[in-house]
Design a protein around this motif. Structure first.
Motif, mmCIF file in Angstrom:
data_model
loop_
_atom_site.group_PDB
_atom_site.id
_atom_site.type_symbol
_atom_site.label_atom_id
_atom_site.label_comp_id
_atom_site.label_asym_id
_atom_site.label_seq_id
_atom_site.Cartn_x
_atom_site.Cartn_y
_atom_site.Cartn_z
ATOM 1 N N SER A 1 12.710 3.613 -0.042
ATOM 2 C CA SER A 1 12.154 2.270 -0.213
ATOM 3 C C SER A 1 10.647 2.258 0.021
ATOM 4 C CB SER A 1 12.847 1.275 0.720
ATOM 5 O OG SER A 1 12.758 1.676 2.071
ATOM 6 N N THR A 2 10.179 3.053 0.977
ATOM 7 C CA THR A 2 8.734 3.115 1.238
ATOM 8 C C THR A 2 8.013 3.813 0.097
ATOM 9 O OG1 THR A 2 9.260 3.232 3.599
ATOM 10 C CG2 THR A 2 7.000 3.732 2.961
ATOM 11 N N MET A 3 8.610 4.869 -0.447
ATOM 12 C CA MET A 3 8.047 5.528 -1.633
ATOM 13 C C MET A 3 7.943 4.552 -2.802
ATOM 14 S SD MET A 3 10.194 9.105 -1.521
ATOM 15 C CE MET A 3 9.774 10.428 -0.370
ATOM 16 N N LEU A 4 9.010 3.812 -3.048
ATOM 17 C CA LEU A 4 9.018 2.866 -4.167
ATOM 18 C C LEU A 4 7.977 1.773 -3.973
ATOM 19 C CD1 LEU A 4 10.152 1.653 -6.741
ATOM 20 C CD2 LEU A 4 11.985 0.614 -5.369
ATOM 21 N N ALA A 5 7.888 1.230 -2.771
ATOM 22 C CA ALA A 5 6.895 0.190 -2.510
ATOM 23 C C ALA A 5 5.487 0.713 -2.777
ATOM 24 C CB ALA A 5 7.021 -0.302 -1.068
ATOM 25 N N HIS A 6 5.233 1.963 -2.390
ATOM 26 C CA HIS A 6 3.903 2.535 -2.629
ATOM 27 C C HIS A 6 3.657 2.782 -4.110
ATOM 28 C CE1 HIS A 6 0.228 4.766 -2.160
ATOM 29 N NE2 HIS A 6 0.768 5.796 -2.797
ATOM 30 N N LEU A 7 4.631 3.339 -4.829
ATOM 31 C CA LEU A 7 4.447 3.597 -6.265
ATOM 32 C C LEU A 7 4.159 2.302 -7.016
ATOM 33 C CD1 LEU A 7 7.270 6.200 -7.068
ATOM 34 C CD2 LEU A 7 4.832 6.652 -6.738
ATOM 35 N N LEU A 8 4.860 1.234 -6.671
ATOM 36 C CA LEU A 8 4.634 -0.048 -7.329
ATOM 37 C C LEU A 8 3.251 -0.592 -6.975
ATOM 38 C CD1 LEU A 8 8.126 -1.716 -6.762
ATOM 39 C CD2 LEU A 8 7.210 -0.892 -8.941
ATOM 40 N N THR A 9 2.919 -0.581 -5.687
ATOM 41 C CA THR A 9 1.622 -1.105 -5.251
ATOM 42 C C THR A 9 0.473 -0.300 -5.843
ATOM 43 O OG1 THR A 9 2.595 -1.883 -3.178
ATOM 44 C CG2 THR A 9 0.201 -1.649 -3.235
ATOM 45 N N ASP A 10 0.581 1.020 -5.768
ATOM 46 C CA ASP A 10 -0.453 1.901 -6.313
ATOM 47 C C ASP A 10 -0.539 1.766 -7.831
ATOM 48 O OD1 ASP A 10 -2.359 4.117 -5.458
ATOM 49 O OD2 ASP A 10 -1.245 5.141 -7.043
ATOM 50 N N GLY A 11 0.580 1.396 -8.466
ATOM 51 C CA GLY A 11 0.618 1.195 -9.912
ATOM 52 C C GLY A 11 0.239 -0.214 -10.340
ATOM 53 N N LYS A 12 -0.338 -0.995 -9.418
ATOM 54 C CA LYS A 12 -0.867 -2.333 -9.707
ATOM 55 C C LYS A 12 0.227 -3.352 -10.038
ATOM 56 C CE LYS A 12 -4.827 -0.335 -9.236
ATOM 57 N NZ LYS A 12 -5.465 -0.366 -7.891
ATOM 58 N N VAL A 13 1.433 -3.123 -9.512
ATOM 59 C CA VAL A 13 2.498 -4.113 -9.617
ATOM 60 C C VAL A 13 2.476 -4.951 -8.344
ATOM 61 C CG1 VAL A 13 4.992 -4.451 -9.788
ATOM 62 C CG2 VAL A 13 3.894 -2.576 -11.045
ATOM 63 N N ASP A 14 2.478 -6.280 -8.471
ATOM 64 C CA ASP A 14 2.439 -7.152 -7.299
ATOM 65 C C ASP A 14 3.740 -6.978 -6.515
ATOM 66 O OD1 ASP A 14 1.477 -8.969 -5.501
ATOM 67 O OD2 ASP A 14 1.833 -10.743 -6.759
ATOM 68 N N THR A 15 3.626 -6.485 -5.276
ATOM 69 C CA THR A 15 4.796 -6.011 -4.543
ATOM 70 C C THR A 15 4.884 -6.619 -3.150
ATOM 71 O OG1 THR A 15 4.642 -3.892 -5.705
ATOM 72 C CG2 THR A 15 5.993 -3.942 -3.717
ATOM 73 N N ALA A 16 6.088 -7.047 -2.810
ATOM 74 C CA ALA A 16 6.447 -7.376 -1.430
ATOM 75 C C ALA A 16 7.427 -6.314 -0.968
ATOM 76 C CB ALA A 16 7.076 -8.758 -1.342
ATOM 77 N N ALA A 17 7.470 -6.039 0.337
ATOM 78 C CA ALA A 17 8.413 -5.041 0.832
ATOM 79 C C ALA A 17 8.777 -5.318 2.280
ATOM 80 C CB ALA A 17 7.843 -3.633 0.691
ATOM 81 N N PHE A 18 10.076 -5.261 2.564
ATOM 82 C CA PHE A 18 10.610 -5.299 3.924
ATOM 83 C C PHE A 18 11.216 -3.926 4.167
ATOM 84 C CE2 PHE A 18 10.466 -9.678 2.588
ATOM 85 C CZ PHE A 18 10.109 -10.384 3.719
ATOM 86 N N LEU A 19 10.525 -3.112 4.988
ATOM 87 C CA LEU A 19 10.864 -1.695 5.125
ATOM 88 C C LEU A 19 11.502 -1.401 6.478
ATOM 89 C CD1 LEU A 19 7.527 -0.292 3.657
ATOM 90 C CD2 LEU A 19 9.698 -0.642 2.434
ATOM 91 N N GLY A 20 12.264 -0.319 6.520
ATOM 92 C CA GLY A 20 12.912 0.116 7.751
ATOM 93 C C GLY A 20 12.128 1.157 8.512
ATOM 94 N N GLY A 21 10.853 1.299 8.196
ATOM 95 C CA GLY A 21 9.973 2.238 8.886
ATOM 96 C C GLY A 21 8.539 1.807 8.672
ATOM 97 N N ILE A 22 7.642 2.427 9.406
ATOM 98 C CA ILE A 22 6.213 2.096 9.291
ATOM 99 C C ILE A 22 5.586 2.989 8.229
ATOM 100 C CG2 ILE A 22 4.010 1.950 10.482
ATOM 101 C CD1 ILE A 22 6.096 -0.040 11.485
ATOM 102 N N SER A 23 5.141 2.381 7.135
ATOM 103 C CA SER A 23 4.453 3.126 6.083
ATOM 104 C C SER A 23 3.113 3.633 6.608
ATOM 105 C CB SER A 23 4.223 2.213 4.873
ATOM 106 O OG SER A 23 3.255 2.763 4.008
#
Length: 463
Positions: free
Chosen positions: A128-150
């Motif tokens: 989930s943290t990988m996906l949140a980063h790929l979306l954010t880095d890819g300029k997709v507007d992203t929200a994320a509730f993660l189970g760890g500290i990115s």
């Protein structure tokens, strides 16, 4: 319930990784956030610095007046990890308050967004943290509730810019069947191995819970699922199912190798190859997790070139194969692994990175019930290290089970030097042994040893 209209939000168990993400969300919504947790931690200290009021003893007097008075703009959220006899929990229940589970509130918040739920008995936090980063880095507007500290964002909560095309990444936790309260539009399932049998009783019941989670997907929804458990989706022929694994499935990796401390691989799908991806976060299991994250990211508008940049710029998750010390003479890695399959994957990966160094593992078993269920498997996985320090079992919410001890694990281990240690004895033992490659593993309070161990590598052992 209008989830963003509260003036006062109170958390029982505020320091949990999932609870703290919700606390930060409501803090961002300008609510007065406070709560109880059993122990102070770096995370709770950071939350206090962000303006939240947190106490560490069960004390009804610390509950905000607005909550006690049942004001309409007050909300109480609790985690099922809190014991049923907790004083504050019992008080609020006796006073007739409506209490919400963390998963219930998370489901209500994310129901308003295009939600991508990432589930699995292991791998879900990293994926989930990988996906949140790929979306954010890819300029997709992203929200994320993660189970760890990115590590990239130094938080377990990512907030969107507020466009109409927000993608919300949520870690879908199987504990207490929490993921049945989510409403995913798309989903990833990384694994469904036997775990949380104190909750489910049998592996079959756990698998049924994952099938129910799949049923939460809408008609013609998308599911990315590990190839080994593809059959869990057989009852939903309407879904767009993509299976993956490290070396087989519709999505897999090729040319996987280690170079300069990184894992390099090609992403291969039926109609696409992205060659030469560089993952700085080590581990064959992390390559596999990244395959799932890439697959969903591509389906949500991230281009292959953006994927390549996102993979290389991903810095990992705290306590997920995290390099604490990386010196010429010594390496220290910390990881959250607490299931035999995770331990085996971590050891396999560190062996690939440092094949010439003897490996010392410091492990704290988590839960008496899990240790009882997998004692032989723990012994087998740990035996793949050269030396093992075993801490006592971290009980969390459980009472001891007769005969279930770290010493019982040691008796079942083979071909390995093993010692049972108290936490206070770890630092002196490490100074004495001077390991050149050390890995600490576990999901309890073993993380409190990370900084003291780091200090001895940087001070005593560096001399």
């Amino acid at each position: 319930m209008k989830t963003n209209k509260f003036g006062t939000v109170y958390f029982i168990g505020i320091g949990g990784i999932g609870m703290s993400a919700l606390a930060r969300y409501y803090q961002h919504q300008r609510a007065q956030v406070s709560g109880y947790d059993k122990t102070q931690s770096p995370l709770t200290l950071q939350m206090e610095a962000e303006g939240m009021r947190i106490h560490y003893t069960e004390d009804v007097e610390q509950i905000p007046a607005a909550v006690k008075a049942k004001q309409e703009d007050s909300l109480v959220i609790y985690t099922p990890a809190i014991p049923a006899d907790h004083q504050e929990l019992v008080y609020l229940q006796q006073q007739g308050h409506r209490l919400y589970k963390r998963s219930e509130v998370l489901g209500l918040i994310t129901q308003q967004l295009h939600t991508i739920g990432v589930a699995g008995t292991h791998g879900k936090t990293s994926t989930s943290t990988m996906l949140a980063h790929l979306l954010t880095d890819g300029k997709v507007d992203t929200a994320a509730f993660l189970g760890g500290i990115s590590v990239n964002y130094q938080s377990n909560l990512l907030l969107p810019e507020g466009t109409d095309e927000v993608k919300c990444v949520v870690e879908a936790d199987e504990f207490d069947r929490s993921f049945h309260r989510l409403f995913p539009d798309e989903a990833i399932i990384t694994s469904a191995g036997a775990d949380h049998l104190d909750i489910y009783g049998t592996h079959e019941a756990l698998l049924e819970a994952f099938s129910i989670y799949i049923d939460r997907l809408p008609e013609n929804g998308r599911l990315v699922i590990h190839e080994s458990i593809r059959s869990l989706a057989d009852h939903r022929p309407d879904l767009k199912v993509i299976d993956y694994s490290l070396d087989r499935g519709a999505v897999h990796a090729q040319n996987v190798h280690v170079a300069n401390g990184c894992f390099v691989f090609d992403y291969v799908a039926d109609d696409l190859r992205i060659a030469g991806l560089i993952l700085k976060v080590a581990g064959f299991h992390n390559v596999e997790n990244m395959l799932a994250a890439i697959t969903i990211a591509l389906q949500n508008g991230v281009t292959p070139d953006q994927v390549k940049h996102g993979v290389e710029s991903f810095s990992g998750v705290k306590r997920r194969f995290e390099y604490i010390v990386q010196q010429e003479q010594a390496v220290y890695i910390d990881d959250y692994a607490h299931h035999p399959e995770e331990i085996e994957a971590a050891i396999r990966s560190v062996r690939a990175l440092f094949p010439e160094r003897p490996l010392t593992v410091l492990f704290q078993p988590h839960l008496f019930s899990r240790t009882k269920d997998f004692m032989a498997e723990f012994a087998e996985a740990l035996s793949k290290a050269d030396k093992v320090y075993l801490l006592d079992i971290y009980p969390a919410r459980e009472q001891p089970i007769e005969g279930v001890t770290s010493a019982a694990i040691k008796k079942m281990m083979k071909n390995c030097d093993c010692a049972i240690l108290k936490k206070a004895d770890c630092v002196p033992q490490i100074i004495l042994d001077q390991p050149s490659l050390l890995m600490s593993l576990g999901a309890g309070d073993i993380d409190r040893l990370v900084l003291p161990i780091k200090a001895i590598f940087e001070n005593e052992l560096a001399k």
